[in-house]
Enzyme design. Structure first.
Site, PDB file in Angstrom:
ATOM      1  N   SER A 144       0.987  -1.352   0.028  1.00 14.91           N
ATOM      2  CA  SER A 144       0.187  -0.022   0.231  1.00 14.91           C
ATOM      3  C   SER A 144       1.099   1.167  -0.003  1.00 14.91           C
ATOM      4  O   SER A 144       2.272   1.031   0.417  1.00 14.91           O
ATOM      5  CB  SER A 144      -0.826   0.002   1.295  1.00 14.91           C
ATOM      6  N   TYR A 157      -1.892  -0.857  10.558  1.00 18.63           N
ATOM      7  CA  TYR A 157      -1.814  -1.194   8.903  1.00 18.63           C
ATOM      8  C   TYR A 157      -0.729  -0.671   8.362  1.00 18.63           C
ATOM      9  O   TYR A 157      -0.139  -1.362   7.506  1.00 18.63           O
ATOM     10  CB  TYR A 157      -3.154  -0.517   8.483  1.00 18.63           C
TER      11      TYR A 157
END
Length: 253
Positions: A144, A157
């Protein structure tokens, strides 16, 4: 340049929806046999049905990527069905935190790290021996843009996606001379069901998400699928250990 693939079988985890489904469909469109895996059997079977309806070949294998035995069973099922493995898209992941670091819980940490990091590690742990036995192949892991910088209110995350990039780069160097390429794709905000759930209650948040990207919009699942297929293709034969940002220019700011 047209894509070309020397392997004929692709494995996609998290293939029941979103980026995973789009990538499974894209592999099938290129003529590859696809193994679709997910914890969501209905979603995974739905992806397989879409592939078959379009004239492709695919099977569904349920798998919780945090469990070693289930990941091994996934590889065994792939080989039982198709005899080999050419490309692996380790895409299964979760995103559940919504607060600052000190507000997080141990349960959130364990869940996110379990799927996003341990899951990728276990998948590669079982995929690489098969690719070695075949003489090579390609792996793409879903990281990501949060793995390339900071992600306020998503610190766990972000840490998990930094870890995915670390696993990717390390594996790429370890197996570079064995004809196994390992790369990561790093999406920014993408139009998925997860995104719509997060922003449908507040359209202004959706507008803010679009404004984060210099191109003025969020990305599509098909755009990420295209990047994954490129990294797997023979056209990317000189590309390994790379974390490819597909982010509308967000990380260039």
């Amino acid at each position: 340049m047209s894509l070309s693939f020397s392997g004929r079988v692709a494995l996609v985890t998290g293939g029941g929806a979103g980026i995973g489904r789009a990538t499974a469909l894209a592999f099938a469109h290129e003529g590859l046999k696809v193994v679709v895996s997910d914890v969501d059997a209905a979603g995974g079977e739905g992806t397989v049905e879409l592939i078959r309806t379009a004239g492709g070949e695919a099977i569904f294998v349920g798998c919780d990527v945090t469990r070693d035995a289930e990941v091994k069973a996934l590889l065994d099922a792939t080989l039982a069905a198709y005899g080999r493995l050419g490309y692996c898209f380790n895409n299964a992941g979760i995103e559940i935190e919504k607060g600052k670091l000190a507000e997080g819980s141990e349960a959130e940490f364990d869940a996110i790290m379990g799927v996003n990091v341990k899951g990728v590690w276990l998948c590669m742990k079982h995929q690489i021996p098969q690719l070695l036995a075949q003489g090579g192949g390609a792996i793409v892991n879903t990281a990501s843009v949060a793995g390339l910088g900071a992600a306020p209110k998503m610190s766990i995350y972000a840490a998990s996606k930094h870890a995915v990039i670390g696993l990717t780069k390390s594996a790429a160097i370890e197996y570079a001379k064995k004809k196994i390429r390992v790369n990561a794709v790093c999406p920014a905000v993408i139009d998925t069901a997860m995104f719509r759930r997060a922003y449908e209650a507040d359209p202004k948040k959706g507008e803010f998400a679009a404004a984060m990207h210099p191109v003025g919009r969020i990305g599509t699942v098909e755009e990420i699928a295209t990047a994954v297929l490129y990294l797997c293709s023979d056209g990317a034969a000189f590309t390994t250990g790379h974390a490819l940002a597909v982010d509308g220019g967000a990380t260039a700011i």
